[in-house]
Scaffold this active site. Structure first.
Site, PDB file in Angstrom:
ATOM      1  N   GLY A 104       0.841  -1.185  -0.072  1.00 22.10           N
ATOM      2  CA  GLY A 104      -0.091   0.042  -0.084  1.00 22.10           C
ATOM      3  C   GLY A 104       1.059   1.268   0.130  1.00 22.10           C
TER       4      GLY A 104
ATOM      5  N   ARG B 152       1.100  -5.513  -5.374  1.00 26.26           N
ATOM      6  CA  ARG B 152       1.406  -6.741  -4.670  1.00 26.26           C
ATOM      7  C   ARG B 152       1.453  -7.922  -5.391  1.00 26.26           C
ATOM      8  NH1 ARG B 152      -0.697  -4.293   0.679  1.00 26.26           N
ATOM      9  NH2 ARG B 152      -2.493  -3.035   0.079  1.00 26.26           N
TER      10      ARG B 152
ATOM     11  N   ASP C 127       5.317  -4.635   6.243  1.00 30.14           N
ATOM     12  CA  ASP C 127       5.813  -5.980   6.515  1.00 30.14           C
ATOM     13  C   ASP C 127       5.597  -6.896   5.499  1.00 30.14           C
ATOM     14  OD1 ASP C 127       3.227  -5.935   6.811  1.00 30.14           O
ATOM     15  OD2 ASP C 127       3.000  -6.961   8.926  1.00 30.14           O
TER      16      ASP C 127
ATOM     17  N   THR D 298       4.386   2.980   5.489  1.00 28.30           N
ATOM     18  CA  THR D 298       2.958   2.398   5.477  1.00 28.30           C
ATOM     19  C   THR D 298       2.084   3.534   6.358  1.00 28.30           C
ATOM     20  OG1 THR D 298       1.495   0.774   6.500  1.00 28.30           O
ATOM     21  CG2 THR D 298       3.756   0.846   7.378  1.00 28.30           C
TER      22      THR D 298
ATOM     23  N   ASP E 285       0.036   2.522   8.372  1.00 23.87           N
ATOM     24  CA  ASP E 285      -0.613   1.851   9.517  1.00 23.87           C
ATOM     25  C   ASP E 285       0.428   2.201  10.846  1.00 23.87           C
ATOM     26  OD1 ASP E 285      -2.564   0.898   7.877  1.00 23.87           O
ATOM     27  OD2 ASP E 285      -1.874  -1.187   7.753  1.00 23.87           O
TER      28      ASP E 285
ATOM     29  N   ASP F  26       2.565   0.328  11.911  1.00 21.70           N
ATOM     30  CA  ASP F  26       2.565  -1.262  12.492  1.00 21.70           C
ATOM     31  C   ASP F  26       3.943  -2.045  12.366  1.00 21.70           C
ATOM     32  OD1 ASP F  26       2.427  -1.513   9.895  1.00 21.70           O
ATOM     33  OD2 ASP F  26       0.810  -2.849   9.968  1.00 21.70           O
TER      34      ASP F  26
ATOM     35  N   ARG G  53      -5.441  -2.186   9.007  1.00 28.16           N
ATOM     36  CA  ARG G  53      -5.563  -3.595   8.804  1.00 28.16           C
ATOM     37  C   ARG G  53      -5.694  -4.218  10.266  1.00 28.16           C
ATOM     38  NH1 ARG G  53      -3.961  -5.328   3.600  1.00 28.16           N
ATOM     39  NH2 ARG G  53      -1.985  -4.638   4.081  1.00 28.16           N
TER      40      ARG G  53
HETATM   41  O1  F6P Z   1      -1.441  -1.324   4.594  1.00 28.65           O
HETATM   42  C1  F6P Z   1      -1.919  -0.296   4.473  1.00 28.65           C
HETATM   43  C2  F6P Z   1      -3.337  -0.141   4.087  1.00 28.65           C
HETATM   44  O2  F6P Z   1      -3.896   0.959   3.719  1.00 28.65           O
HETATM   45  C3  F6P Z   1      -4.227  -0.537   5.380  1.00 28.65           C
HETATM   46  O3  F6P Z   1      -4.472   0.396   6.326  1.00 28.65           O
HETATM   47  C4  F6P Z   1      -5.435  -1.229   4.570  1.00 28.65           C
HETATM   48  O4  F6P Z   1      -6.035  -2.089   5.285  1.00 28.65           O
HETATM   49  C5  F6P Z   1      -4.720  -1.899   3.208  1.00 28.65           C
HETATM   50  O5  F6P Z   1      -3.675  -1.015   3.009  1.00 28.65           O
HETATM   51  C6  F6P Z   1      -5.657  -1.475   2.142  1.00 28.65           C
HETATM   52  O6  F6P Z   1      -5.266  -2.121   0.867  1.00 28.65           O
HETATM   53  P1  F6P Z   1      -5.814  -2.081  -0.382  1.00 28.65           P
HETATM   54  O7  F6P Z   1      -5.260  -0.843  -0.958  1.00 28.65           O
HETATM   55  O8  F6P Z   1      -5.139  -3.126  -1.273  1.00 28.65           O
HETATM   56  O9  F6P Z   1      -7.303  -2.008  -0.505  1.00 28.65           O
END
Ligand code: F6P
Length: 319
Positions: A11, A72, A103, A125, A127, A129, A171
């Site tokens: 992300g 990804r 991560d 990120t 998050d 985290d 997440r």
């Molecule tokens: O890890 C970053 C993040 O924004 C999380 O907070 C969220 O759950 C996820 O990515 C969303 O991912 P995507 O953009 O693939 O929907």
């Protein structure tokens, strides 16, 4: 080491561009050649790699997103995928790789390092985290995006005397919700690490209503479950006029804050220093405002902990 690569993965997060800029400029400053890998590990396997110059990263420090794009990749999780990636880099003579991401991205960097290809992880990120760093690149900007959004929601919540459930990203992590909860003076913060019982949340709402409060704000981390469902339960239980806002990907965009630009610059530069010292398999971070680095496998084996004192404080201030 004469040639290094840099990619962004997972992300995206505001400040990733500032980190790419720091990597490129620091590498060129030390007379290294630096290569940008486009589309994360997908692009690495395909050989979507271009040499970067000083000008390649001009005018990007203030931009959200990532000029290197992000992806990804499932194929990269396989041995064959990782081998393909290493071959692509060896063809060009790249000897070390800097991975800016979360991560999931660091697991790929760990695998490459174990296969003899040194990688450094830079935590990017929203998050917040990643163990081993007080802050990840993008967290501060995302937090401020949430704070601004909730301020706006508060205006309309007061006008209509409503209760709002605001679902924020993260997440598996509650940092965004917790920090936003404190910054916005929310009545309740619901995070995966320390769920407040539904009865307690409702009790607080009712006490507030009796005291004549004009609105209530509940901030819920997406990792706990659906904000929409939570809002329905609140309305059923309390008969309060309740609305739900899911902030979604708006939290991932926008110009990075000053803090994120500085953090990205410091961590990007440190990752180049490590590769130049012949070190791989590390994740950089900042602890007590000092730039540090930790073993990538250790970082991946640990779990980021939310600050429970802050959680307690959020509850004490929202009685
Ligand atoms: O890890 C970053 C993040 O924004 C999380 O907070 C969220 O759950 C996820 O990515 C969303 O991912 P995507 O953009 O693939 O929907």
């Amino acid at each position: 080491m004469k040639k290094i690569g840099v990619l962004t993965s997972g992300g995206d997060a505001p400040g990733m561009n500032a980190a790419v800029r720091a990597v490129v400029r620091k590498a060129i400053y030390h007379e290294l050649e630096v290569y940008g890998v486009y589309n994360g590990y997908e692009g690495l396997m395909e050989g979507n790699i271009k040499k970067m110059e000083l000008g390649s990263v001009g005018d990007i420090i203030q931009r959200g997103g990532t000029i290197l794009y992000s992806a990804r990749s499932n194929e990269f999780k396989t041995d064959a995928g990782q081998q393909k990636a290493i071959e692509q880099m060896r063809k060009i003579g790249i000897e070390g790789l800097i991975v800016i991401g979360g991560d999931g991205s660091f697991r790929g960097a760990e695998k490459l390092t174990q296969k003899g290809f040194p990688c450094i992880g830079v935590p990017g990120t929203i998050d917040n985290d990643i163990p081993g760093t007080d802050y990840t690149i993008g967290f501060d900007t995302a937090l401020n995006t949430i704070v601004n959004a909730v301020d706006k929601i508060r205006d309309t919540a007061t006008s209509h005397e409503r209760t709002y459930v605001i679902e924020v990203m993260g997440r598996d992590a509650g940092d965004l919700a917790l920090w936003a909860g404190l910054a916005n003076g929310a009545e309740s913060v619901i995070i995966p690490e320390q769920e407040e019982s539904f009865e307690s949340v409702v009790g607080k709402l009712k006490r507030g209503q009796e005291r004549g409060k004009k609105h209530s704000i509940i901030i819920l981390a997406e990792g706990v479950g659906s904000g929409v469902e939570y809002g329905k339960r609140i309305e059923e239980e309390t008969s309060m006029d309740t609305r739900v806002t899911v902030l979604g990907h708006i939290q991932r965009g926008g110009s990075p804050s000053g803090y994120d630009r500085v953090l990205a610059s410091r961590l990007g530069a440190k990752s180049v220093d490590l590769l130049m010292d012949g070190v791989g398999g590390r994740v950089v971070g900042v602890e007590n405002n000092i730039v540090v680095d930790h073993d990538i496998s250790k970082v991946l084996s640990e779990k980021h902990a939310v600050n429970m004192n802050m959680y307690k404080l959020a509850n004490q201030l929202s009685i």
